[in-house]
Design a protein around this motif. Structure first.
Motif, PDB file in Angstrom:
ATOM      1  N   TRP A 182       0.820  -1.212   0.000  1.00  0.00           N
ATOM      2  CA  TRP A 182       0.000   0.000   0.000  1.00  0.00           C
ATOM      3  C   TRP A 182       0.851   1.259   0.000  1.00  0.00           C
ATOM      4  O   TRP A 182       0.472   2.281  -0.547  1.00  0.00           O
ATOM      5  CB  TRP A 182      -0.938   0.026   1.192  1.00  0.00           C
ATOM      6  N   ALA A 183       2.006   1.195   0.643  1.00  0.00           N
ATOM      7  CA  ALA A 183       2.884   2.365   0.717  1.00  0.00           C
ATOM      8  C   ALA A 183       3.725   2.534  -0.548  1.00  0.00           C
ATOM      9  O   ALA A 183       4.513   3.471  -0.638  1.00  0.00           O
ATOM     10  CB  ALA A 183       3.791   2.247   1.939  1.00  0.00           C
ATOM     11  N   GLY A 184       3.562   1.620  -1.488  1.00  0.00           N
ATOM     12  CA  GLY A 184       4.304   1.717  -2.738  1.00  0.00           C
ATOM     13  C   GLY A 184       5.661   1.056  -2.701  1.00  0.00           C
ATOM     14  O   GLY A 184       6.447   1.184  -3.639  1.00  0.00           O
ATOM     15  N   GLY A 185       5.944   0.334  -1.650  1.00  0.00           N
ATOM     16  CA  GLY A 185       7.249  -0.308  -1.512  1.00  0.00           C
ATOM     17  C   GLY A 185       7.510  -1.406  -2.514  1.00  0.00           C
ATOM     18  O   GLY A 185       8.666  -1.696  -2.822  1.00  0.00           O
ATOM     19  N   SER A 202       6.820  -1.275  -5.596  1.00  0.00           N
ATOM     20  CA  SER A 202       7.029  -0.724  -6.931  1.00  0.00           C
ATOM     21  C   SER A 202       8.521  -0.703  -7.261  1.00  0.00           C
ATOM     22  O   SER A 202       9.372  -0.792  -6.380  1.00  0.00           O
ATOM     23  CB  SER A 202       6.465   0.697  -7.023  1.00  0.00           C
ATOM     24  N   LYS A 203       8.830  -0.572  -8.514  1.00  0.00           N
ATOM     25  CA  LYS A 203      10.229  -0.540  -8.952  1.00  0.00           C
ATOM     26  C   LYS A 203      10.939   0.712  -8.445  1.00  0.00           C
ATOM     27  O   LYS A 203      12.160   0.743  -8.368  1.00  0.00           O
ATOM     28  CB  LYS A 203      10.299  -0.611 -10.468  1.00  0.00           C
ATOM     29  N   ARG A 204      10.176   1.741  -8.078  1.00  0.00           N
ATOM     30  CA  ARG A 204      10.774   2.992  -7.613  1.00  0.00           C
ATOM     31  C   ARG A 204      11.161   2.955  -6.139  1.00  0.00           C
ATOM     32  O   ARG A 204      11.779   3.881  -5.641  1.00  0.00           O
ATOM     33  CB  ARG A 204       9.799   4.152  -7.841  1.00  0.00           C
ATOM     34  N   ALA A 205      10.804   1.913  -5.435  1.00  0.00           N
ATOM     35  CA  ALA A 205      11.134   1.818  -4.006  1.00  0.00           C
ATOM     36  C   ALA A 205      12.649   1.836  -3.822  1.00  0.00           C
ATOM     37  O   ALA A 205      13.386   1.213  -4.584  1.00  0.00           O
ATOM     38  CB  ALA A 205      10.551   0.549  -3.407  1.00  0.00           C
ATOM     39  N   SER A 206      13.089   2.547  -2.831  1.00  0.00           N
ATOM     40  CA  SER A 206      14.527   2.661  -2.596  1.00  0.00           C
ATOM     41  C   SER A 206      15.083   1.366  -2.018  1.00  0.00           C
ATOM     42  O   SER A 206      14.363   0.553  -1.440  1.00  0.00           O
ATOM     43  CB  SER A 206      14.810   3.812  -1.640  1.00  0.00           C
ATOM     44  N   ALA A 207      16.382   1.224  -2.160  1.00  0.00           N
ATOM     45  CA  ALA A 207      17.062   0.062  -1.587  1.00  0.00           C
ATOM     46  C   ALA A 207      16.892   0.052  -0.074  1.00  0.00           C
ATOM     47  O   ALA A 207      16.701  -1.007   0.532  1.00  0.00           O
ATOM     48  CB  ALA A 207      18.535   0.074  -1.964  1.00  0.00           C
ATOM     49  N   LEU A 208      16.910   1.235   0.544  1.00  0.00           N
ATOM     50  CA  LEU A 208      16.735   1.328   1.989  1.00  0.00           C
ATOM     51  C   LEU A 208      15.352   0.844   2.402  1.00  0.00           C
ATOM     52  O   LEU A 208      15.218   0.089   3.374  1.00  0.00           O
ATOM     53  CB  LEU A 208      16.961   2.759   2.477  1.00  0.00           C
TER      54      LEU A 208
END
Length: 87
Positions: A48-51, A53-59
């Motif tokens: 839900w937070a978009g994690g 997605s491909k745009r999610a940061s490595a962190l």
């Protein structure tokens, strides 16, 4: 549509909740708490937070993996019983 309604609709679609017949806007848990894993709930929140997605940061991915490891073997029943003890 309200944010709460959107969240409830998603929880119904994901199999966490069931709609209650003959009761407007009422839901119940789809499974007993001991059959609902904390890891699955974390996955849902991450999605839900978009994690996911491909745009999610490595962190963000590393934090999610750490949360998953910490939640291994924990059920929602265990979390609820900890809340009862704490209150």
């Amino acid at each position: 549509m309200s944010t709460v309604k959107l969240m409830v609709d998603r929880l119904v679609r994901k199999g966490w909740l069931h709609r209650v017949e003959h009761a407007a806007d009422s839901v119940s848990l789809a499974k007993p708490l001991d059959q609902m894993s904390a890891q699955a709930l974390l996955d849902l929140g991450y999605e839900w937070a978009g994690g996911s997605s491909k745009r999610a940061s490595a962190l963000a991915r590393q934090l999610h993996e750490a949360q998953q490891k910490a939640a291994e073997g924990i059920t929602m029943e265990m979390l609820v019983s900890r809340l009862r003890v704490a209150s």
